[in-house]
Write an enzyme that holds these catalytic residues in place. Structure first.
Site, PDB file in Angstrom:
ATOM      1  N   ASP A 124      -7.308   4.817  -3.959  1.00 16.48           N
ATOM      2  CA  ASP A 124      -6.511   3.737  -3.372  1.00 16.48           C
ATOM      3  C   ASP A 124      -5.956   2.855  -4.474  1.00 16.48           C
ATOM      4  O   ASP A 124      -6.603   1.899  -4.905  1.00 16.48           O
ATOM      5  CB  ASP A 124      -7.375   2.920  -2.404  1.00 16.48           C
ATOM      6  CG  ASP A 124      -6.518   1.949  -1.602  1.00 16.48           C
ATOM      7  OD1 ASP A 124      -5.288   1.892  -1.855  1.00 16.48           O
ATOM      8  OD2 ASP A 124      -7.068   1.256  -0.725  1.00 16.48           O
ATOM      9  N   CYS A 140       0.795  -1.230   0.000  1.00 14.60           N
ATOM     10  CA  CYS A 140       0.000   0.000   0.000  1.00 14.60           C
ATOM     11  C   CYS A 140       0.823   1.273   0.000  1.00 14.60           C
ATOM     12  O   CYS A 140       0.580   2.175  -0.803  1.00 14.60           O
ATOM     13  CB  CYS A 140      -0.989  -0.010   1.150  1.00 14.60           C
ATOM     14  SG  CYS A 140      -0.218  -0.245   2.758  1.00 14.60           S
ATOM     15  N   HIS A 155      -3.018   0.551   6.778  1.00 19.19           N
ATOM     16  CA  HIS A 155      -3.092   0.797   5.351  1.00 19.19           C
ATOM     17  C   HIS A 155      -2.699   2.242   5.074  1.00 19.19           C
ATOM     18  O   HIS A 155      -2.710   3.085   5.972  1.00 19.19           O
ATOM     19  CB  HIS A 155      -4.527   0.530   4.866  1.00 19.19           C
ATOM     20  CG  HIS A 155      -4.662   0.436   3.383  1.00 19.19           C
ATOM     21  ND1 HIS A 155      -3.905  -0.407   2.609  1.00 19.19           N
ATOM     22  CD2 HIS A 155      -5.508   1.069   2.532  1.00 19.19           C
ATOM     23  CE1 HIS A 155      -4.257  -0.278   1.349  1.00 19.19           C
ATOM     24  NE2 HIS A 155      -5.228   0.615   1.268  1.00 19.19           N
TER      25      HIS A 155
END
Lengths: 325, 674
Positions: free
Chosen positions: B481, B421, B465
């Site tokens: 994202d 991430c 995250h």
């Protein structure tokens, strides 16, 4: 109790006499028990305060819970402490006699009125002195006799005054106590004060003191033989060696079966006041008995006819103890 | 003596293990020495330390504590000092008073344990310690009894105190701290950090520690009901729990910049926009129980508005507390899926902050972005193309990415293509900033494990995250994202699915139960335990001033502190009354036979007449006196005396109830006559 000013002390004692009167036996209950926070719980209370402040300052739930739990325990111990002392029955034991200024060992029978267990009861006549208490615990259905040391100051019928029963059980946060006065039986004889014997000339007695004295003194030395112990024989007359052989108690038989007798006379004592005279008479009685004399006691208001032996001695001592001018 | 030592050891043990992080190692050694010494003393092999030696020990241990904490006054040093002082007290254990002090210190040590650890197990251990220490105190006051009796009394005492404790716990006013404490623990807490460089979150993903748990209640007018169901009220892929906004980039590392947005604290001013629009239109109440993080940041979905004291909302849509959290904390927020009316324009300062890139770093990325920008129609098209680039090019989601150098984004985008991430978010933020779009990195948690039966989602460290937000004119800050493009499983199902082929899920944690989800019984055991823990934290640990107020309002209506005080006093008095009734019930009850009671009555009336019956004098003396006093009674007294003798001196086996009843009657008649 003794630190109070005199006026308050008298009032306090009067109130106490009404509240917890003198009895042959007493069962402790809310009438006779006092309970208050104890000094010995100080460190625990201090520790609790620190925990409580920690709980507040850190807003920590578990520390709060701990603090509240400890506090609740403190409250609950109040009930536990009281319950531990309530229902204890105190009874005066056998009678005890002795001399003023001597330590009396007074028997007190401790039992439970509800037949339960009681823990760590401290009994003492001298509450100021922490070391001199008697500590007992009762198991279920137990009854025990404790002896409490007591030093009477005055002659007369034994009046032990109040003794204190204290208990800190279970945590020492609370202290329960009672001032108990039991009807103890016994005599306090005058404190013996030895002065040489003086015998009366002017009393008009048939006794001729000097000769009597010399004869008696002589007779004391002669041991004629032994016979079996009879009640009333003085300790000095016991033949210890013979008794130790295991054939029972044996007394020495003196050569003289005393026909002569002496009077221990109030008026012959050199003492200046009543108590002094009584003390001197007391010493004479003891000495006369030790020498195995046959003696009578002459007090201003009554006479005790001459006799000898243990029970005679006790009768004389008792008369001295309860003498009233 | 041994009970005392065991009590003390039980209280100090947790400070050595397992929550020993605040205790210096030297201290553990010193404690062991003192304990051995004390044991030898108890056996008579060593003497009592002299006064000089004791002084030396006190000075030495104080010096040790001061040195190992470099003179800092903190919770850690204070606790260590308490532990050291109580350990030395062990050497000076002579009188009952010393022992009581030691036990008071043991309670204190236990309280200190709770400052570091508040789990159910710790609480249960605490109960055992309290029981043992109390038993030791009882044994101090009862030396002749068996320890088992003291242990039983202790348990009994603790048990009867529980109602009191509960009443105090619930009703005792939770006042504000008496003074502000700067004492904090240095205990290392796993969690997010305020900067992200490549590789950071991968470490976090190896931890299965709980970060927080949240439950949802739907608000319908005034009432709200907790949401229960097989699926969470919000799709897992939409659960982005925001914690930090990272706006400063140095070419490699993202961190919280100098630009500090303002915070508005609950309760809001009456004029605040949150009071009318936001709170009213909110459709969900999110109830979060957060674990100790050692930080001030809280976790909330985008557009959350605080609904608890000491919780604030920053202008960049984050939740904050006033003080770092060193114990679990419960708070509520209002949240609506439609979000809040967002700010409509950036100031020039904000625009500058959110587009700044260090000069000359990641040149390849900048060039690539500008080329793409030229070929796009507007910002949204550009961003769609970037996202599609991540989706279509061979990027791999891995927790074991190759290490990156100075121009980390360049290397990642054009050489390694491997990362997780933070790599993707960081790369996309740099791309956006390269073409002048305001962008910022957001870190927090994504997803969570939904517990349908109890209606809460538990979020763990491995759910950590990073994603990014980009400012679009007219639409405000929009979430992007890129990780979802590369590893959609990560967002929809969680990390475990995303790295299943790689086998890196909790690979360092051999004992983690989360690793063995295929073992049904283990999982259900874990679930039960976590459930208990959740309710423990929700109802017990987080019962604070605010909860207390809510609770009291719910049960008592508008209750002032004064009336709560009265209530507390009444309940405590009632409980004490119950105790006193118990005492009364336990009182010795001796019921004398009727004739004896009549005899006492006779004595009393004789006393009233002036005839005194002394104690210990036989009854015939009283009867004679009565007859003397009133000669008419002579016949009665003589007959009574005979009857009395017959009853009193009868053989116990032949005790005749008829006779004693007659006797009672006769005594009463005599009393009536005189």
């Amino acid at each position: 109790m003794s630190r109070l000013p005199q006026v308050w002390r008298v009032r306090w004692l009067r109130w106490l006499d009404k509240r917890i009167p003198k009895r042959a036996s007493i069962t402790l209950s809310h009438r006779s028990l006092f309970i208050f926070a104890s000094r010995s719980g100080g460190s625990l209370i201090l520790g609790w305060l620190v925990i409580m402040v920690t709980a507040i300052n850190y807003q920590n739930s578990l520390v709060y819970a701990l603090a509240f739990w400890l506090f609740s325990m403190g409250l609950a111990t109040m009930l536990f402490t009281f319950h531990n002392a309530a229902g204890v029955t105190l009874r005066a034991g056998a009678s005890v006699s002795g001399f003023a200024g001597e330590t009396f060992m007074l028997p007190v029978i401790v039992s439970s009125a509800r037949g339960g267990a009681h823990h760590s009861l401290a009994l003492s006549f001298t509450p100021q002195d922490d070391a001199s208490f008697t500590l007992i615990s009762l198991k279920q259905g137990d009854a025990r006799t404790v002896t409490l040391a007591f030093v009477p100051a005055k002659r007369g019928a034994l009046n032990s005054g109040r003794f204190k029963l204290t208990s800190h059980y279970p945590l020492g946060v609370f202290r329960v106590w009672s001032w108990v006065q039991l009807d103890m039986q016994g005599w306090v004889y005058p404190k013996p004060q030895w002065v040489p014997f003086v015998f009366s000339h002017a009393s008009g007695d048939p006794l001729n003191e000097p000769s009597t004295r010399s004869r008696i003194q002589r007779s004391g030395d002669d041991v004629q033989g032994v016979r079996s112990y009879q009640e009333g024989d003085s300790l000095q007359r016991i033949a210890w060696k013979a008794s130790a052989r295991g054939k029972g108690w044996v007394s020495k038989e003196m050569s003289t079966v005393i026909s002569e007798q002496c009077w221990l006379d109030w008026h012959c004592t050199p003492g200046r006041d009543v108590e002094q005279k009584l003390s001197q008479l007391c010493a004479w009685v003891l000495e006369a008995d030790a020498r195995g004399w046959r003696y009578g006691l002459r007090l201003p208001n009554e006479d005790i006819a001459p006799d000898q032996g243990g029970s005679h001695k006790l009768r004389c001592l008792e008369r001295l103890a309860r003498y009233q001018a | 003596m041994w009970w005392l030592m065991v009590s003390f050891f039980a209280a100090i043990l947790p400070h050595l293990w397992p929550i020993s992080s605040h205790t210096p190692k030297e201290f553990v050694l010193a404690l062991a020495v003192v304990l051995v010494w004390r044991a030898l003393m108890a056996n008579g092999k060593l003497g009592v330390p002299s006064r000089v030696l004791k002084t030396v020990l006190v000075v030495a241990s104080t010096a040790l504590v001061v040195m190992s904490f470099r003179g800092q006054v903190s919770l850690d040093s204070a606790t260590t000092f308490l532990a050291a002082a109580s350990t030395l007290k062990l050497l000076e254990l002579r009188t009952a008073r010393d022992a009581r002090i030691l036990m008071a210190l043991s309670y204190g040590l236990l309280a200190a344990v709770f400052l570091f650890e508040q789990s159910i197990l710790t609480a249960l251990y605490g109960v055992v310690v309290v029981w043992h220490v109390t038993a030791s105190l009882i044994m101090l006051h009862e030396k002749q009894d068996a320890p088992s009796n003291a242990a039983r009394t202790s348990a009994w005492l603790l048990l009867v105190s529980v109602p009191f404790m509960l009443v105090f716990y619930v009703l005792f006013p939770r006042i504000a701290p008496l003074w502000t404490l700067t004492l904090q623990t240095d205990k290392a807490i796993t969690g997010l950090s305020d900067s992200i460089s490549p590789g950071d979150i991968a470490e976090l993903s190896q931890s299965d520690e709980l970060a927080f748990r949240a439950s949802f209640s739907r608000i319908d007018g005034q009432s709200s009901a907790r949401f229960l169901g097989d699926n969470p009220p919000i799709a897992r892929s939409q659960m982005y729990w925001r914690a930090l906004v990272l706006d400063a980039f140095d070419g490699r590392r993202w961190q919280v910049g100098d630009f500090k947005p303002s915070v508005r604290w609950y309760p809001f001013e009456p004029s605040s926009a949150f009071n009318n629009t936001a709170t009213q239109s909110a459709r969900w109440e999110v109830d979060v129980v957060q674990q100790a993080s050692g930080q001030t940041w809280l976790f909330g979905l985008s557009g959350s508005v605080p609904d608890s004291d000491d919780v604030g909302r920053t202008d960049d849509d984050l939740l904050r507390t006033q003080k770092p959290l060193f114990q679990s904390f419960r708070y509520r927020v209002r949240w609506s899926p439609s979000g809040l009316p967002e700010q409509t324009a950036l100031t020039s300062l904000e625009r500058h902050v959110y587009t700044e890139l260090p000069k000359g770093s990641n040149p390849l990325t900048a060039r690539w972005a500008q080329r793409l920008w030229l070929g796009s129609q507007g910002a949204e098209d550009f961003l769609t193309r970037v996202m599609r680039h991540f989706q279509q090019q061979p990027f791999f989601y891995t927790l074991r990415p190759p290490s990156l150098g100075r121009n980390s984004v360049d290397e990642f985008l054009f050489q390694t293509h491997r990362g997780f991430c933070s790599h993707y978010a960081s790369a996309m933020a740099v791309i956006a900033r390269s073409v002048g779009l305001p962008a910022r990195l957001v870190s927090g948690y994504q997803g969570g494990e939904w517990q349908g039966d109890d209606g809460y989602v538990s979020v763990r460290q491995y759910d950590a995250h990073a994603w990014l937000e980009i400012w679009l004119p007219k639409r405000g800050w929009q979430r992007f994202d890129p990780t979802a493009m590369v590893a959609p499983h990560r967002i929809e199902r969680g990390l475990e699915d995303a790295v299943r082929d790689e086998g890196t899920f909790l690979q360092d944690r051999f004992f983690s139960t989360h690793k063995y989800k295929h073992l049904g019984w283990l999982t259900s055991l874990r679930t039960q335990f976590e459930r208990a823990n959740y309710y423990w934290q929700r109802w017990v640990l987080s019962y604070n001033r605010e909860q207390q107020q809510r609770w009291l309002q719910q049960w008592l209506g508008q209750a002032s502190w004064q009336s709560v005080g009265y209530l507390l006093a009444c309940v405590v008095a009632a409980l004490l009354l119950v105790g006193m009734v118990w005492l009364w019930w336990q009182r010795p009850r001796i019921r004398l036979p009727q004739w004896q009671r009549e005899w006492h009555a006779l004595q009393k009336s004789a006393y009233a007449m002036g005839v005194v019956h002394e104690q210990g004098v036989p009854p015939n003396v009283l009867l004679d006196k009565l007859a003397e006093h009133n000669p008419k009674l002579r016949d009665d007294t003589t007959a009574l005396m005979q009857q009395l003798n017959a009853v009193v001196y009868a053989h116990p086996a032949t005790t005749n109830t008829q006779a004693s009843r007659m006797l009672a009657k006769r005594i009463r008649r005599l009393r009536k006559r005189c």
